[in-house]
Design a protein around this motif. Structure first.
Motif, PDB file in Angstrom:
ATOM      1  N   ILE A   1      -5.016  -1.027   6.807  1.00  0.00           N
ATOM      2  CA  ILE A   1      -5.797  -1.235   5.586  1.00  0.00           C
ATOM      3  C   ILE A   1      -6.481  -2.598   5.549  1.00  0.00           C
ATOM      4  O   ILE A   1      -7.229  -2.875   4.624  1.00  0.00           O
ATOM      5  CB  ILE A   1      -4.934  -1.051   4.328  1.00  0.00           C
ATOM      6  CG1 ILE A   1      -3.819  -2.104   4.254  1.00  0.00           C
ATOM      7  CG2 ILE A   1      -4.364   0.352   4.277  1.00  0.00           C
ATOM      8  CD1 ILE A   1      -3.059  -2.076   2.951  1.00  0.00           C
TER       9      ILE A   1
ATOM     10  N   THR B   1       1.026  -8.322   3.748  1.00  0.00           N
ATOM     11  CA  THR B   1       0.578  -6.959   3.454  1.00  0.00           C
ATOM     12  C   THR B   1       1.585  -5.990   4.049  1.00  0.00           C
ATOM     13  O   THR B   1       1.920  -6.087   5.232  1.00  0.00           O
ATOM     14  CB  THR B   1      -0.815  -6.694   4.045  1.00  0.00           C
ATOM     15  OG1 THR B   1      -1.753  -7.609   3.476  1.00  0.00           O
ATOM     16  CG2 THR B   1      -1.279  -5.279   3.757  1.00  0.00           C
TER      17      THR B   1
ATOM     18  N   THR C   1       3.486   3.473  10.087  1.00  0.00           N
ATOM     19  CA  THR C   1       2.034   3.602  10.223  1.00  0.00           C
ATOM     20  C   THR C   1       1.678   4.083  11.620  1.00  0.00           C
ATOM     21  O   THR C   1       0.604   4.635  11.832  1.00  0.00           O
ATOM     22  CB  THR C   1       1.319   2.266   9.972  1.00  0.00           C
ATOM     23  OG1 THR C   1       1.598   1.361  11.048  1.00  0.00           O
ATOM     24  CG2 THR C   1       1.752   1.642   8.653  1.00  0.00           C
TER      25      THR C   1
ATOM     26  N   GLN D   1       2.282  -1.903   4.559  1.00  0.00           N
ATOM     27  CA  GLN D   1       1.606  -0.608   4.533  1.00  0.00           C
ATOM     28  C   GLN D   1       2.612   0.505   4.759  1.00  0.00           C
ATOM     29  O   GLN D   1       3.293   0.546   5.787  1.00  0.00           O
ATOM     30  CB  GLN D   1       0.513  -0.551   5.594  1.00  0.00           C
ATOM     31  CG  GLN D   1      -0.190   0.804   5.658  1.00  0.00           C
ATOM     32  CD  GLN D   1      -1.436   0.796   6.525  1.00  0.00           C
ATOM     33  OE1 GLN D   1      -1.992  -0.262   6.810  1.00  0.00           O
ATOM     34  NE2 GLN D   1      -1.874   1.969   6.930  1.00  0.00           N
TER      35      GLN D   1
ATOM     36  N   TYR E   1       0.830  -1.208   0.000  1.00  0.00           N
ATOM     37  CA  TYR E   1       0.000   0.000   0.000  1.00  0.00           C
ATOM     38  C   TYR E   1       0.863   1.257   0.000  1.00  0.00           C
ATOM     39  O   TYR E   1       1.660   1.478   0.909  1.00  0.00           O
ATOM     40  CB  TYR E   1      -0.905   0.007   1.228  1.00  0.00           C
ATOM     41  CG  TYR E   1      -1.614   1.309   1.504  1.00  0.00           C
ATOM     42  CD1 TYR E   1      -2.648   1.753   0.686  1.00  0.00           C
ATOM     43  CD2 TYR E   1      -1.267   2.085   2.608  1.00  0.00           C
ATOM     44  CE1 TYR E   1      -3.316   2.949   0.955  1.00  0.00           C
ATOM     45  CE2 TYR E   1      -1.923   3.277   2.892  1.00  0.00           C
ATOM     46  CZ  TYR E   1      -2.946   3.708   2.063  1.00  0.00           C
ATOM     47  OH  TYR E   1      -3.605   4.878   2.333  1.00  0.00           O
TER      48      TYR E   1
END
Length: 422
Positions: free
Chosen positions: A154, A286, A148, A288, A58
């Motif tokens: 997300i 994932t 983050t 981010q 992301y």
């Protein structure tokens, strides 16, 4: 609703009715992974046997004046300002043109980039894949953050954000390899139990299958046989190179949790992701970068990302977005360098899916967003620019690459994009 989607959902409903009649516990079936395997056919089995992997990456807040202006290359792969750092890896990439973000662009509801917040959706694609292809992994799906600060994750189940992101690379490494998670080559004890569950489920339903379903059952046995061979190898003490006693940060990079170390933090989290995939701790990662509010800075650039976006200075905004492409290029290079235990390089079995929540961050738009795929080996038609209608098609393409098609209890399927997967 498309014919393909109707067919997939109908088969799922019929399958659940069949399970009820068979007297087999649905939780046991889900735990075994057979719920996906019996419905998905050869693509799913190939993905399982080949140990395909996926990284969702992301990058917040789009690109200056949207993708066609500053990011998406021409058909001959002449790159734009913000995609220029991908020059040496562009032949690993599939750039997506005309991507519409389902639900529109803008702040908040960031989980939409992985498919949440649609009618009937129970979670984002990373969690859905974790619950299917990742059901026999020590970590069903892994979430790593870079600055983050625990804000605006997300990933989501339903409308509830999943907050288990690891922002600190050392903490993430220690949880993966320091004993908190079964970090034997593939978690042999757990997988032996999972194998028993699979076989029990197989035995219970085999006598109730027709010829078509029985054929798919036999295909699924290929994946189980591969799992057994991995378990046997684990019991003999073999492990992929670097997985028996991995080291954190052998290059001695700073892991200080400050914006000025963004480059090093990303590099360290990239190594965590690659090690986790290579050592079979997970198949779904994932990553981010920051938050949708862009209230963070990066190494070597003045001000913060949010200020650059709304400064009225396109070059300033572009300097940040170009920096993020440098990070993406770094991850692709590392995957291309790292040996895959099954042969070849990690880039040959790992699909990188770059997502974002806006097209133009300054205008908060959702049309013409900068989305991109990279890697995936011979299964992916790389080194080109392809038009895609909306970003759920991109998610469906990633799901199909991993062997999953139809509604698997997560994001809302739209059907995979054409001309990307072979």
């Amino acid at each position: 609703m498309s014919h393909a989607k109707e067919t997939a959902l109908l088969k799922r409903r019929e399958f659940l009715k069949f399970i009820g009649k068979a007297g087999l516990s649905l939780p046991v079936l889900q735990a075994s992974g057979l719920g996906a395997g019996l419905l998905l056919g050869r693509q799913a089995m190939a993905a399982a046997v080949d140990m395909r992997r996926v990284i969702f990456l992301y990058v917040p807040d789009g690109t200056p004046l949207a993708a066609s202006y500053s990011y998406t290359p021409s058909d001959d792969l002449t790159l734009k300002t913000c995609s220029a750092p991908l020059e040496d890896v562009k032949n690993h990439c599939v750039f997506l043109r005309d991507v519409e973000i389902v639900g529109g662009g803008g702040h908040g509801l960031t989980q939409r980039v992985l498919g949440a917040f649609a009618d009937g959706v129970t979670g984002t694609i990373d969690l859905a894949l974790g619950e299917t292809v990742g059901s026999t992994s020590p970590v069903a799906s892994l979430r790593l953050g870079i600055r983050t600060r625990g804000l605006d994750p997300i990933s989501a189940r339903g409308f509830a954000a999943v907050t288990d992101y690891q922002d600190n690379p050392q903490t993430a490494f220690e949880k993966l390899f320091g004993g908190a998670i079964d970090a034997s080559p593939i978690g042999a004890k757990r997988d032996k139990k999972m194998l028993e569950i699979n076989r029990e489920a197989l035995d219970k339903i085999k006598t109730r299958l027709g010829n078509y379903e029985l054929h798919r059952l036999e295909e699924h046995r290929e994946a189980i046989a591969k799992l057994q061979s991995d378990i046997d190898a684990a019991s003999q003490g073999s492990a992929p190179a670097g997985c028996s006693d991995p080291l954190f940060n052998p290059q001695g990079l700073s892991a200080q949790q400050v914006d000025t170390e963004f480059t090093n933090l990303f590099a360290l989290q990239s190594e965590n992701a690659i090690l986790a995939l290579k050592c079979n701790l997970t198949r779904v990662v994932t990553m981010q970068l920051g938050t949708h509010q862009s209230d963070f800075a990066v190494t070597g650039l003045s001000g913060d990302y949010h200020t650059s976006i709304h400064s009225g200075n396109l070059d300033y905004y572009a300097s940040y977005r170009t920096y993020f492409s440098e990070r993406v290029a770094h991850l692709i290079r590392r995957l291309a360098e790292e040996d895959d235990p099954a042969g070849g390089k990690m880039i040959d079995s790992t699909l990188v899916v770059q997502v974002t929540d806006m097209a133009d961050g300054n205008a908060h738009t959702g049309s013409d967003a900068p989305y991109m795929l990279a890697g995936g080996g011979s299964a992916v038609n790389r080194g080109r620019v392809i038009s895609v209608g909306n970003h759920h098609q991109l998610l469906d393409t990633a799901a199909e690459y991993m062997g999953v098609y139809g509604n698997i209890g997560g994001y809302a399927p739209a059907g995979p994009a054409s001309n990307i997967l072979f």
